[in-house]
Design an enzyme around this catalytic site. Structure first.
Site, PDB file in Angstrom:
ATOM      1  N   GLU A 171      28.844  44.063 -11.775  1.00  7.97           N
ATOM      2  CA  GLU A 171      29.696  42.999 -12.455  1.00  7.97           C
ATOM      3  C   GLU A 171      30.689  43.913 -13.437  1.00  7.97           C
ATOM      4  O   GLU A 171      30.818  43.687 -14.719  1.00  7.97           O
ATOM      5  CB  GLU A 171      28.635  42.237 -13.545  1.00  7.97           C
ATOM      6  CG  GLU A 171      27.917  41.108 -12.430  1.00  7.97           C
ATOM      7  CD  GLU A 171      27.145  40.110 -13.220  1.00  7.97           C
ATOM      8  OE1 GLU A 171      27.245  40.192 -14.415  1.00  7.97           O
ATOM      9  OE2 GLU A 171      26.885  39.306 -12.707  1.00  7.97           O
ATOM     10  N   GLU A 294      23.085  39.222  -6.356  1.00  8.95           N
ATOM     11  CA  GLU A 294      22.487  38.369  -7.272  1.00  8.95           C
ATOM     12  C   GLU A 294      22.533  36.822  -6.959  1.00  8.95           C
ATOM     13  O   GLU A 294      23.825  36.249  -7.028  1.00  8.95           O
ATOM     14  CB  GLU A 294      22.850  38.556  -8.789  1.00  8.95           C
ATOM     15  CG  GLU A 294      22.492  39.837  -9.302  1.00  8.95           C
ATOM     16  CD  GLU A 294      22.938  40.282 -10.865  1.00  8.95           C
ATOM     17  OE1 GLU A 294      22.864  39.218 -11.353  1.00  8.95           O
ATOM     18  OE2 GLU A 294      23.149  41.519 -10.922  1.00  8.95           O
TER      19      GLU A 294
END
Ligand code: AHR
Length: 487
Positions: A171, A294
């Protein structure tokens, strides 16, 4: 009627689509996996034996570690050497608790050994150096003599480990550094250069990909760095409300929230299509995998728990969400090579919940269990009934079909709250053997398993399926998943 034509096999469903994610977050690693050798809880080399046994039963193919956001603050050298000499740190992202570093590189590979699973490590780009990342890869994979290989040997591991998958940052658009896509793309090119292949086995390098529908991120990454990557990640979570400030309860919800959750999770199909279309433009041969590392449901935390620990219960709704995502991953498995549900134990949409020595399997665990026959099978593009979209049966029914070892596995989910879905399947040959016929169902939409009632939601044998020659028929009640494997 769903029709399975001979030769309708289009692509393989990589077993890594059933991958897991274990972060140093709340009680996932500590308590959930690692209890230490001196614990009264049964363990092997500090790792809980009950958890390992449960995870082996669903054939966990690989485990992503150590984060998540934690990865971009993880300094691996703190997690090697004698446990008493390891320095502690603060887990700033997740509750501000002390990280003991008792679970580090050696313990992670011991876990994988016990699970018979592969490694997927996320390296630190956000707050780590190129040299730190290079040294970790050298420590893990270099055979022979080098500063890092010698250090590993001094810590008791002579042979290198296998490191098939490595993520360069997590991220990076958010907790991993708040970078712009171009800034990260250039960082990625630099860092990945030093993720060296020392042994015979290549390391599959995964670049940080987009959040949700950030198509610009995918465009910039693919146009700037595609030739340096093997995979590009995608993160998408299902929130019943779609609002990060008030996501919705895991167990206290009504029909509207059920339907909203199902609708939001189905957005994954659009994301896979649109990100894949951008990737196709730059990589028409589909060399670069889309790695959904994810995904899963994210609710308000269980009342009374540390909100930074992301603990939540898990109902039949979660099992249905899991099945719908598996179906989407199967259909897109020509591009989607791996996914990692968040997370394996005690965090978000977990497989297992623990409380001291107690362990409970969640409905999501059982959805994974019902889909094990799809691992490494061929996706079969079975034709829907006239008027239905591919993969759908009416409004609430969904099916996925695969073929492996001379048998077809057919999974059908009823994501509705009322009414049956009738599955009527025409196979290309006479059905001679039923290998498996199981159903996961529940009395109510909020049914879940607790430590006192661990088997409230659990699969049972499916009664009442009918076979006539090459025709298979069965009924899937509301909020249920059925898997039938026939040869
Ligand atoms: O899975 C929990 C967190 O969600 C991860 O650490 C992060 O990558 C994502 O935002």
């Amino acid at each position: 009627m769903i029709t399975i034509a001979e030769g309708a096999r289009t692509h393989r469903i990589d077993r890594r689509i059933y991958g897991q994610f274990a972060e140093h977050l709340g009680r996932c690693v500590y308590e959930g996996l690692w209890v230490g050798e001196d614990s009264p809880i049964a363990n092997r080399h500090g790792i809980r034996s009950d958890v390992v046994a449960a995870l082996r039963a669903i054939k966990v193919p690989l485990v992503r570690w150590p984060g998540g956001c934690f990865a971009d603050e993880y300094h691996w050298q703190r997690g090697i050497g004698p446990e008493a000499e390891r320095s502690t740190s603060i887990n700033t992202h997740w509750g501000g608790v002390v990280e003991t570093n008792a679970f580090g590189t050696h313990e992670y590979f011991e876990l994988l050994h016990q699970l018979d699973a592969e490694a997927y490590i996320s390296g630190n780009v956000g707050s780590g150096t190129v040299a730190e990342m290079r040294d970790w890869v050298e420590y893990i994979t270099l055979d022979g003599t080098s500063p890092m290989a010698d250090l590993r040997k001094r810590h008791g591991r002579e042979q290198p480990w296998r490191l098939p998958f490595f993520g360069v940052g997590n991220e990076s658009w958010g907790c991993g550094g708040h970078m712009t896509p171009l800034h990260y793309a250039n960082h990625y090119r630099q860092y990945q250069t030093y993720v060296r292949r020392y042994g015979e086995l290549p390391i599959y390098k995964i670049a940080c990909g987009p959040n949700d529908d950030d198509y610009e991120w995918t465009e910039v990454l693919m146009s700037t760095a595609a030739r340096f990557m093997d995979g590009l990640s995608l993160h998408y979570y299902t929130l019943p409300s779609g609002n990060w400030d008030a996501k919705g309860s895991a167990t206290d919800f009504g029909d509207d929230e059920w339907h909203a959750t199902i609708a939001r999770t189905r957005k994954m199909a659009t994301l896979l299509e649109r990100h894949s279309a951008i990737m196709d433009k730059h990589d028409p041969d589909k060399r670069v995998g889309l790695i959904v590392d994810e995904w899963g449901t994210w609710y308000d935390p269980t009342p009374g728990t540390n909100p930074g620990f992301l603990e939540q219960q898990n109902t039949i709704r979660d099992a249905v969400v899991a099945a719908l995502n598996f179906n989407m991953f199967h259909r897109h498995a020509g591009r989607v090579r791996m996914t990692n549900i968040a997370q394996m134990v005690n965090v978000l949409q977990a497989m297992l919940l623990t409380d001291g020595p107690r362990l409970v399997r969640t409905p999501t665990y059982w959805a994974f269990d019902l889909y094990t026959d799809h691992h490494d099978a061929w996706f079969v593009d079975a034709r829907p009934a006239p008027g239905d979209a591919p993969g759908r049966i009416g409004t609430h029914g969904e099916y996925t079909v695969s073929w492996r070892d001379d048998a077809y596995t057919i999974s059908v989910t009823n994501a509705g709250l009322d009414g049956d879905v009738k599955a009527d399947v025409e196979l290309p040959q006479r059905v001679t053997t039923v290998h498996r016929a199981r159903i996961l169902s529940a009395d109510s939409a909020t049914s879940h398993n607790t430590f006192d009632a661990p088997d409230t939601v659990r699969p049972v044998d499916l009664d009442g399926y009918q076979i006539e020659g090459s025709r298979l028929r069965f009924t899937v009640p509301a909020r249920s998943i059925v898997t039938v494997r026939v040869g």
